[in-house]
Design an enzyme around this catalytic site. Structure first.
Site, mmCIF file in Angstrom:
data_model
loop_
_atom_site.group_PDB
_atom_site.id
_atom_site.type_symbol
_atom_site.label_atom_id
_atom_site.label_comp_id
_atom_site.label_asym_id
_atom_site.label_seq_id
_atom_site.Cartn_x
_atom_site.Cartn_y
_atom_site.Cartn_z
ATOM 1 N N ASP A 434 27.228 -18.301 45.665
ATOM 2 C CA ASP A 434 27.675 -16.965 46.045
ATOM 3 C C ASP A 434 27.416 -16.795 47.532
ATOM 4 O OD1 ASP A 434 28.661 -14.248 45.275
ATOM 5 O OD2 ASP A 434 26.726 -13.657 46.087
ATOM 6 N N GLU A 436 27.223 -13.789 50.893
ATOM 7 C CA GLU A 436 27.257 -12.418 51.406
ATOM 8 C C GLU A 436 27.884 -12.473 52.789
ATOM 9 O OE1 GLU A 436 26.670 -10.054 49.476
ATOM 10 O OE2 GLU A 436 25.656 -11.151 47.887
ATOM 11 N N HIS A 574 24.262 -8.208 44.702
ATOM 12 C CA HIS A 574 24.686 -8.243 46.104
ATOM 13 C C HIS A 574 23.676 -8.945 47.005
ATOM 14 C CE1 HIS A 574 28.175 -5.913 45.156
ATOM 15 N NE2 HIS A 574 27.473 -4.877 44.755
ATOM 16 N N ASP A 579 22.492 -13.428 42.860
ATOM 17 C CA ASP A 579 23.802 -13.486 42.197
ATOM 18 C C ASP A 579 24.102 -14.901 41.704
ATOM 19 O OD1 ASP A 579 24.070 -10.851 42.756
ATOM 20 O OD2 ASP A 579 25.758 -11.031 44.128
#
Length: 1023
Positions: A434, A436, A574, A579
């Site tokens: 994942d 960000e 988040h 995640d």
């Protein structure tokens, strides 16, 4: 209310966005029209520097001596923190205050503003009426009343200091300040820039030529009109006394008349000039009322009215009482280009709760402008086709392009769990990851964190996490969402270093990367590859698609929703590392189920062993579909019908697979910013992906950037400036050139003229939209207006997309008919014979065999007419439905003129017997008819025993001519209205489809989303 950006559309690109977002209240000017004042509302204070930049730029462009933007803010925005900006504005008109307010302390208590001067100068400030002007400014700008007082140890300065300050101020003044004024009778009162000068007057609309004015009432209006908004704003300043104005307006409501007790007649009607509205009240005596031309003030009339304006206690509103009314023909927009464009994207009022103008009005406008064609592309429906077709039927040099803006679901691409047929088994190594980011655009935004988990043998064996230095500020909203602050990433690896570390963790030369909404996460990785000339192949698995297939019971497939459903515990959503760990748990749960239930042996089988995802749960995109011939019309109706019946979910959805299947005779366009192709550009997809998507379409579409200004107001889009919006259009052209696909410019019309946007604003407000006041200018533009919109492409390229290519698309389209001539009634073998048999047997069971002459003649005449015109099948459809309903115990009620049909009565469709009033014996079948007209209804006949067998006879018959139902020639299409029980309606639909097949259900007119006329008259033609 019009925004400043819309009012100054041609100049807005080079002006500060914060200024352009204001809502224009009114426009004023000095008598010489050399100075302009724009009174404008804002939601929050605008930086003074932005205001002065905008004012200077506009003054130069408009060739004015000066232009001022008079800001108005909500009262709750007033605070002492905003006062320094107000002082800067005030200093423009009171230059003597310069320097005195520096380092001053401000305190506000109970409406009293205390200014503690650090450097003295109270006397000079008093000479300039500073306290009064500041209070007036706060009242004007914020609507807040305050009083101002000075405090401090140094309120006074010496005479020498006073002189020095005056000299310093004079030195900074422009040369035009040095003029010798006439000695004033009283100290002059300075004018603060938030207030217009006393001699400023509302900017007035253009006055119609006197030659075009026709006197309706009173005299010829010679006065110059002012805007209604300006008139209304002045009413409160008239001190109760009416003041006379002239206004140029349009009547927007039906005039009403009423006779008063004093014998006079009151005529009232509402008028508007689209800056405001006002009620007109005209009092006429009997003679003047008799001579008054009411048609001249009908709805839509353009009038010049001169009269007194005041608040009316009776109507509790502002009214104008005319002394004179003149009618005139206003200047209309015309398309004067030698070669006209063709509009290929247009919505009528059949686009529910979205567009506002009728098909007839839009078609007439295009024809009046000299356009050769116009497209009708409503949202998901074709209901405007009959009106458009009938409007254009009288013109041989104009044609309708029939189309639709569809909601398309890409069931081809978005059904894929894995992006290739990978041979590895589920037991081999995969990477769940994942990211960000600073925003949603892979091209414009950057990574801030990468988190990953390594799985082998269906077990987690390792993890990876690193912050990434985005080399740019992280937006505050992103910091609040991810809890990743700027100091956490300042010393982190660069994006190149971080991705290299991530790839080293992956280990394999061609790793399997698993992500939730994998396109998003992998697009950021690919953009890093592109920026740093890196290469590293990988296979992608998307757990969103996997979850939709394995967990169809879930309505939402967000990470937290799936985790909750599978009871995997809470986590810090988040954050990339958290995640990734949660996604690894989800992947293992789903994969274990797939391996067990679907016997999965290879990862590449994920696309084949899983059940297809319900397309109603996939994202939909806009797409334009145009029919280029009658085959295309048929396919368009097919697609619309399937979308309304098979795939309806909130909206009628079309599947991309069905679009491919029924492409014959159709032209596909990429549509607006909500289209799949344009969305891919906004998302920063690579050119290879854009080309792949573009090749599905026959043409690509661009629109004026004003249509997409909402992107700049939303944090959901990466666009930050108007130049970004232009670059999106340039990218469409670049891909079109690369793929050999033409690009056309469209308006995306939702209303006729720009002023009509207020109607769409009302519609959208009722639908819950939050930005309705920032209405996009989706009006029908002329050729020259569109060429101006795209002048940034260069003259030749703008002409190509606006004129050349739109006409080239129109050239590919034949003159089509939305509804061909004829009724095309459905056909069921043996329908005529069945109807004759059923009705004859029923009649004989009531009246005997042979039938009485009066019965036989009526039955024969009706059956002859019904069968000759092909209506027998409709009777039989109704007969079978009613019989089936009654068989299950549910009565059916018929209504309407079908009650005049004796055949309908004998077929069991109607309970009404239309024969002459009569007696009928239920035992021996003796009958007796009343033919002299003495009785209107058989129900009114007295009881009577059968003269043959003595049985009480039935009394029936209502003497209704058959012509009431099917006309004098019996050629009117039957309209059989029936009310089925709500409990039985679903069973009735099921029985109809079972009995006649789907095609005949369509033929019978029981189709959703397509106008009955089309369904009844044409579906049989193609099914």
């Amino acid at each position: 209310m019009q925004t400043l950006r819309e009012f100054l559309r041609e100049y807005a690109a080079k002006l500060p966005p914060a200024v352009m977002n204001g809502r224009l209240r009114r426009v004023l000017a000095n008598p010489a029209h050399t100075r302009l004042y724009l009174e404008t509302e804002y939601d929050s204070p605008v930086p003074f520097a932005d205001l002065t930049d905008a004012e200077s730029e506009l003054a130069v462009r408009l060739k004015l001596q000066a232009l001022r933007i008079l800001c108005r803010y909500p009262a709750e925005q007033f605070s002492i923190e905003n006062l320094p900006e107000l002082f800067l504005s005030l200093r423009r008109d009171l230059p003597m205050i310069n320097g005195f307010l520096e380092d001053a302390a401000l305190a506000l208590n109970d409406g009293v503003l205390t200014i503690t001067l650090a450097h003295g100068g109270a006397e000079i400030l008093e000479e300039t009426h500073f306290r009064t002007e500041l209070a007036r400014a706060v009242q004007a700008v914020y609507g807040v009343q305050i009083s101002v007082q000075f405090a401090g140890d140094h309120l006074h300065i010496s005479e020498d200091e006073h002189t020095q300050m005056q000299e310093a101020v004079i030195a900074e003044m422009p040369e035009d300040h040095f003029r010798i004024p006439e000695p004033p009778q009283a100290p002059p009162t300075p004018q603060f820039s938030a207030l217009p000068p006393d001699d400023a007057v509302p900017v007035t609309p253009d006055r119609p030529d006197k030659e075009s004015l026709n006197i309706v009432y009173g005299r010829l209006v010679k006065e110059k009109p002012v805007s209604v908004a300006a008139v209304v704003s002045q009413v409160g300043q008239i001190d109760g006394n009416a003041k006379k104005y002239a206004i140029a307006v349009e009547v927007f409501g039906k005039p009403e008349t009423r006779t008063l007790k004093n014998g006079k007649n009151l005529v009232t009607f509402p008028v508007t000039d689209y800056t405001g509205s006002v009620l007109v009240k005209l009092f006429l005596d009997e003679q003047k009322f008799a001579d008054f031309d009411m048609k001249a003030i009908g709805k839509g009339a353009n009038l010049m009215i001169y009269g007194s304006v005041a608040y009316d206690d009776w109507d509790h509103d502002i009214v104008i009482k005319p002394a004179a009314i003149n009618s005139y023909t206003p200047d209309r927009r015309t398309d004067d280009a030698p070669v006209k464009r063709v509009e290929l994207h247009l919505h009528t009022n059949m686009s529910a709760m979205d567009a506002v103008t009728s098909a007839e009005a839009l078609v007439c406008r295009a024809h009046d402008w000299g356009h050769r064609a116009i497209a009708i592309t409503d949202h998901g429906v074709v209901q405007a086709f009959p009106e458009a077709m009938n409007t254009a039927a009288k013109w041989k040099d104009f044609r309708i392009i029939y189309g639709c803006e569809a909601y398309v679901v890409n069931d081809l691409d978005e059904q894929h769990v894995i992006d290739c047929d990978d041979p590895r088994s589920p037991q081999e190594e995969v990477i769940v990851f994942d990211v960000e980011t600073t925003g949603l655009s892979p091209k414009n935004d950057r990574l801030t964190e990468i988190g990953a988990v390594k799985i082998r043998g269906m077990r987690v064996i390792d993890s990876f996490d690193t912050f990434v230095n985005p080399e740019r500020p992280i937006p505050q909203k992103i910091q609040e969402l991810t809890h990743i602050t700027q100091d956490m990433v300042d010393n982190a690896p660069s994006e190149k270093e971080a991705v290299e570390q991530f790839l080293a963790f992956c280990g394999s030369e061609n790793p399997v990367l698993i992500a939730h909404n994998a396109n998003f996460d992998t697009s950021f990785i690919r953009q890093v590859f592109a920026r740093h000339q890196m290469q590293h192949p990988f296979v992608t698995i998307d757990t969103v698609v996997m979850s939709r297939a394995v967990l169809p019971e879930l309505g939402r497939h967000k990470l937290d929703a799936i985790a909750k459903h599978l009871k995997l515990g809470k986590f810090e959503h988040h954050r990339a590392a958290d995640d990734a760990f949660m996604l690894a748990k989800i992947y293992l749960k789903l994969m274990e189920r797939i391996v067990k239930e679907r016997n999965l042996t290879r990862l590449g089988e994920l696309n084949t062993v899983l059940p297809p995802v319900d397309p109603r749960k996939l994202r939909s995109y806009h797409q334009i579909i145009l029919a280029k011939n009658q085959t295309g019309i048929k396919n368009l109706y097919r697609l619309v019908s399937y979308s309304q019946i098979d795939h309806f979910y909130k909206k009628p959805l079309m599947l991309k697979s069905e679009l491919l299947q029924h492409h014959e005779g159709l032209i596909y366009g990429s549509a607006c910013e909500a289209g799949e192709f344009f969305s891919a550009i906004v998302d920063g997809k690579p050119d290879e992906e854009l080309c792949r998507l573009a090749k599905f379409y026959d043409y690509l579409e661009i629109q004026p950037i004003a249509n997409n200004m909402f992107m700049l107001r939303s944090d959901k889009f990466p666009a930050e400036t108007e130049e970004d919006l232009r670059n999106y259009n340039r990218k469409v052209l670049e891909i079109g050139d690369r793929c050999g696909i033409p690009v056309v410019a469209t308006c995306d019309v939702h209303f006729m003229d720009e002023k009509d946007g207020i109607y769409r604003q009302i519609l959208q407000s009722g639908s819950g939209f939050s930005d309705t006041e920032d209405q996009a200018p989706l009006f029908l533009r002329t050729t020259d207006e569109m060429l101006e919109e795209f002048d940034y492409l260069g003259e030749a390229r703008a002409y190509e997309v606006v004129v050349t290519n739109t006409n080239a698309i129109a050239d590919k389209i034949d003159r089509c008919h939305a509804i061909p001539k004829g009724t095309f009634t459905p056909s069921i073998p043996g329908a005529e014979e069945d109807l004759i048999r059923i009705t004859t047997e029923k009649a004989k069971s009531i009246y005997g065999d042979p039938l009485p002459e009066i019965v036989q003649k009526r039955l024969d005449r009706e059956l002859d007419s019904i069968c000759r015109h092909g209506f027998s099948v409709l009777y039989m459809i109704a007969q079978k439905l009613v019989a089936n309903s009654e068989k299950h115990g549910y009565l059916v009620g018929s209504r309407g003129s079908v009650g005049s049909s004796f055949v309908a009565s004998m077929a069991g469709i109607s309970e009404v017997n239309p024969l002459m009033p009569h007696y009928a014996c239920p035992k021996c079948l003796y009958s007796e008819f009343i033919t002299d007209g003495s009785v209107g209804s058989g129900f009114d006949l007295p009881p009577k025993a059968c003269p043959k067998c003595g049985t009480d006879m039935k009394r029936d018959g209502h003497d209704i001519p058959f012509e009431t139902f099917l006309g004098f020639d019996g050629d009117k299409a039957p309209d059989i209205d029936q009310n089925f029980s709500s409990e039985y309606q679903s069973e009735s639909h099921r029985y109809t489809e079972e009995l006649f097949g789907r095609a005949n259900v369509f033929k019978a007119g029981t189709i959703s989303g397509v106008q009955d006329k089309i369904a009844y008259g044409y579906v049989k033609h193609w099914l």
